[in-house]
Design a protein around this motif. Structure first.
Motif, short mmCIF file in Angstrom:
data_model
loop_
_atom_site.label_atom_id
_atom_site.label_comp_id
_atom_site.label_asym_id
_atom_site.label_seq_id
_atom_site.Cartn_x
_atom_site.Cartn_y
_atom_site.Cartn_z
N LYS A 117 0.71 4.65 -15.51
CA LYS A 117 1.99 5.28 -15.15
C LYS A 117 3.02 4.30 -14.61
O LYS A 117 4.17 4.69 -14.40
N LEU A 118 2.63 3.06 -14.36
CA LEU A 118 3.55 2.10 -13.74
C LEU A 118 4.81 1.93 -14.57
O LEU A 118 4.76 1.70 -15.78
N GLY A 119 5.96 2.08 -13.90
CA GLY A 119 7.23 1.95 -14.59
C GLY A 119 8.09 0.83 -14.06
O GLY A 119 8.83 0.19 -14.82
N ILE A 120 8.02 0.55 -12.75
CA ILE A 120 8.90 -0.43 -12.13
C ILE A 120 8.10 -1.35 -11.21
O ILE A 120 7.39 -0.88 -10.32
N LEU A 121 8.23 -2.66 -11.43
CA LEU A 121 7.62 -3.67 -10.56
C LEU A 121 8.71 -4.68 -10.21
O LEU A 121 9.16 -5.45 -11.05
N SER A 122 9.16 -4.64 -8.96
CA SER A 122 10.22 -5.54 -8.50
C SER A 122 9.70 -6.35 -7.31
O SER A 122 9.52 -5.81 -6.22
N ILE A 123 9.47 -7.64 -7.54
CA ILE A 123 8.92 -8.51 -6.49
C ILE A 123 9.79 -9.74 -6.29
O ILE A 123 9.33 -10.75 -5.74
N HIS A 124 11.05 -9.68 -6.73
CA HIS A 124 11.93 -10.84 -6.65
C HIS A 124 12.30 -11.16 -5.19
O HIS A 124 12.07 -10.38 -4.28
N ASN A 125 12.85 -12.37 -5.02
CA ASN A 125 13.29 -12.85 -3.70
C ASN A 125 12.13 -12.87 -2.70
O ASN A 125 12.22 -12.30 -1.62
N ASN A 126 11.06 -13.55 -3.08
CA ASN A 126 9.93 -13.77 -2.20
C ASN A 126 9.49 -15.22 -2.31
O ASN A 126 10.29 -16.09 -2.72
N ASN A 127 8.26 -15.49 -1.97
CA ASN A 127 7.74 -16.86 -2.05
C ASN A 127 6.49 -16.90 -2.92
O ASN A 127 5.56 -17.66 -2.65
N PHE A 128 6.45 -16.04 -3.94
CA PHE A 128 5.29 -15.99 -4.82
C PHE A 128 5.21 -17.25 -5.68
O PHE A 128 6.20 -17.68 -6.28
N GLY A 129 4.00 -17.81 -5.73
CA GLY A 129 3.74 -18.95 -6.59
C GLY A 129 2.70 -18.61 -7.63
O GLY A 129 2.34 -17.44 -7.82
N GLY A 130 2.21 -19.64 -8.32
CA GLY A 130 1.21 -19.41 -9.34
C GLY A 130 1.83 -19.17 -10.70
O GLY A 130 3.06 -19.12 -10.86
N VAL A 131 0.98 -19.00 -11.69
CA VAL A 131 1.41 -18.86 -13.08
C VAL A 131 1.82 -17.42 -13.37
O VAL A 131 1.22 -16.47 -12.84
N PHE A 132 2.83 -17.27 -14.23
CA PHE A 132 3.25 -15.96 -14.71
C PHE A 132 2.02 -15.23 -15.26
O PHE A 132 1.42 -15.68 -16.23
N PRO A 133 1.62 -14.11 -14.66
CA PRO A 133 0.37 -13.46 -15.07
C PRO A 133 0.41 -12.96 -16.52
O PRO A 133 1.28 -12.17 -16.89
#
Length: 468
Positions: free
Chosen positions: A352-368
């Motif tokens: 059911k997931l429609g929206i994932l907004s995680i911008h403007n943080n300090n997330f690192g690592g590879v684009f999943p």
């Protein structure tokens, strides 16, 4: 044996008395009804006189050619022929509400929703001791809320959303022990939320969004054990969330975004709020970590923690099978290292997931890469302004409902996948300020719904596809 003249007179007198007696009683009863009817009819005519605009001409039926119980919007009780309901919603009426409304003493329901009534709500509404429902939403009522509404002890619903009411919420409303629904959304109310509202033991829904309320959330609200919906977004409320409010086990919607609330989130959030479907505290000053217990909130549909000061890792969200909106943007989440985005792949089985907004943080690592396996209903992905590495994964074209892809200002490299052209619903595509290389795939020209495209500040080469 004959009847004497004297006896005959007595019989005649008794007969006359018996004939007249019932008539006299009947006249008395009729007079009572007529008086009651007259009171209601006169009150309704005064109400009509205050209506200055009637584009649909619905008030034309309010005339002496038919009984007032047959007038448009009027319901009368069968026994006394007194007005019990006045329902004039959605009729494009304008004018003010006459104080004579207080004379409709049998009134149980007053519904003037979605018209253009203006001026004050008359104090005389507080005289309606039988009133159970008061629906005044989407009008232009101004002034203060009549405090004597607390005398209407049978009230169960009060809806005043979308007016121009000022002043404070009367503390006397705490006396309305039968009240189940209270809404003052979108007004100009000031002052604090009265602690006396904590006495409303029957209250199930409380909506205070879009006002100018200040002060703190009263600890007393934690006593509202039947509360299922609480909304106080877009005010100026400060302080912390009372611990007792986290123990409202029947809560389904808890929404306090756009305030000045501080403190941390309760560590047992999903345990103490097992029914919660929408938890929204966006736009506050909440700090600390996202509670691990949130992963047990299996009914959660909307989680909005954006625009706060949260830090640390995001816990596994694997059990949130009903989650549609996840907003975590503009916080201090992540450490800028591999593993920060592990939580993203715990959402893969969510259909059911429609929206994932995680911008403007300090997330690192590879684009999943797992994102390419997200739900076919997935429509918005926002990961810009982080420290995300690697390529935009091949297979991104599987997300055939995707409308917005924002990945600007990261450290993405490699080419733009050719199958980006399969995203037929894509309207906004931002990947500027990265290290993308190669050519711009001509398949982008297939995106007929695309209205915004940002590819600048990369290492792209070649020509811009003519189809753009």
């Amino acid at each position: 044996m004959g009847i004497s003249k004297k006896h005959l007179e007595v019989v005649i007198l008794l007969s006359c008395f018996n004939l007249q007696g019932p008539n006299l009683l009947g006249l008395a009863t009729a007079t009572t009804v007529i008086r009651g009817n007259d009171t209601d009819q006169q009150a309704l005519l005064h109400l009509k006189a205050k209506i200055t605009g009637d584009q649909l001409k619905v008030m034309e039926s309010w005339n002496s050619s038919i009984h007032f119980c047959q007038w448009h919007g009027i319901t009368c009780g069968r026994k006394h022929q007194r007005v019990t309901k006045l329902e004039l919603q959605f009729l494009e009426l304008s004018g003010s509400l006459s104080p004579y409304i207080g004379n409709l003493s049998f009134l149980k329901e007053l519904n003037l929703a979605s018209n253009n009534f203006y001026n004050h709500i008359p104090q005389e509404v507080g005289h309606l001791r039988r009133l159970e429902r008061l629906e005044l939403i989407n009008n232009s009522f101004s002034g203060e809320i009549p405090s004597n509404l607390s005398a209407c002890s049978k009230l169960t619903y009060i809806r005043m959303r979308g007016n121009q009411l000022r002043g404070e919420i009367p503390g006397s409303f705490g006396l309305l022990s039968k009240l189940k629904f209270l809404s003052f959304v979108n007004n100009s109310l000031r002052g604090s939320i009265p602690p006396a509202l904590g006495n409303l033991s029957s209250l199930e829904e409380l909506y205070l969004t879009y006002n100018a309320l200040s002060g703190v959330l009263p600890e007393a609200l934690g006593r509202l054990t039947n509360l299922t919906h609480f909304s106080a977004d877009e005010n100026s409320i400060s302080g912390t969330i009372p611990t007792a409010m986290f123990n409202l086990s029947n809560i389904i919607v808890f929404s306090i975004g756009g305030n000045k609330i501080q403190g941390t989130l309760h560590s047992d959030l999903a345990i103490t709020m097992p029914r919660v479907e929408a938890f929204s505290v966006w736009g506050n000053q909440i700090y600390g970590k996202i509670p691990i217990s949130i992963s047990n909130a299996s009914n959660l549909y909307q989680l909005q923690l954006d625009e706060n000061r949260l830090s640390g890792n995001v816990p596994s969200l694997e059990k949130l099978e009903n989650l549609f909106v996840l907003n975590l943007y503009t916080n201090h989440l992540g450490h800028g290292i591999e593993g920060d985005l592990n939580f993203v792949c715990t959402l893969v089985n969510n259909t059911k997931l429609g929206i994932l907004s995680i911008h403007n943080n300090n997330f690192g690592g590879v684009f999943p890469k797992c994102i390419r396996n997200f739900s076919r209903t997935f429509s918005v992905l926002g990961i810009e302004h982080n420290n995300i590495l690697g390529r935009i994964p091949d297979g991104i074209g599987n997300l055939n409902s995707l409308e917005v892809l924002r990945a600007s200002q990261n450290q993405l490299s490699g080419p733009i996948p050719f199958d980006i052209g399969r995203l037929q619903k894509l309207k906004k595509f931002y990947v500027d300020s990265n290290f993308l290389s190669g050519i711009i795939p001509h398949s982008i020209g297939n995106l007929t719904m695309l209205i915004e495209l940002a590819l600048d500040v990369n290492k792209l080469k070649g020509s811009i596809p003519s189809s753009l």
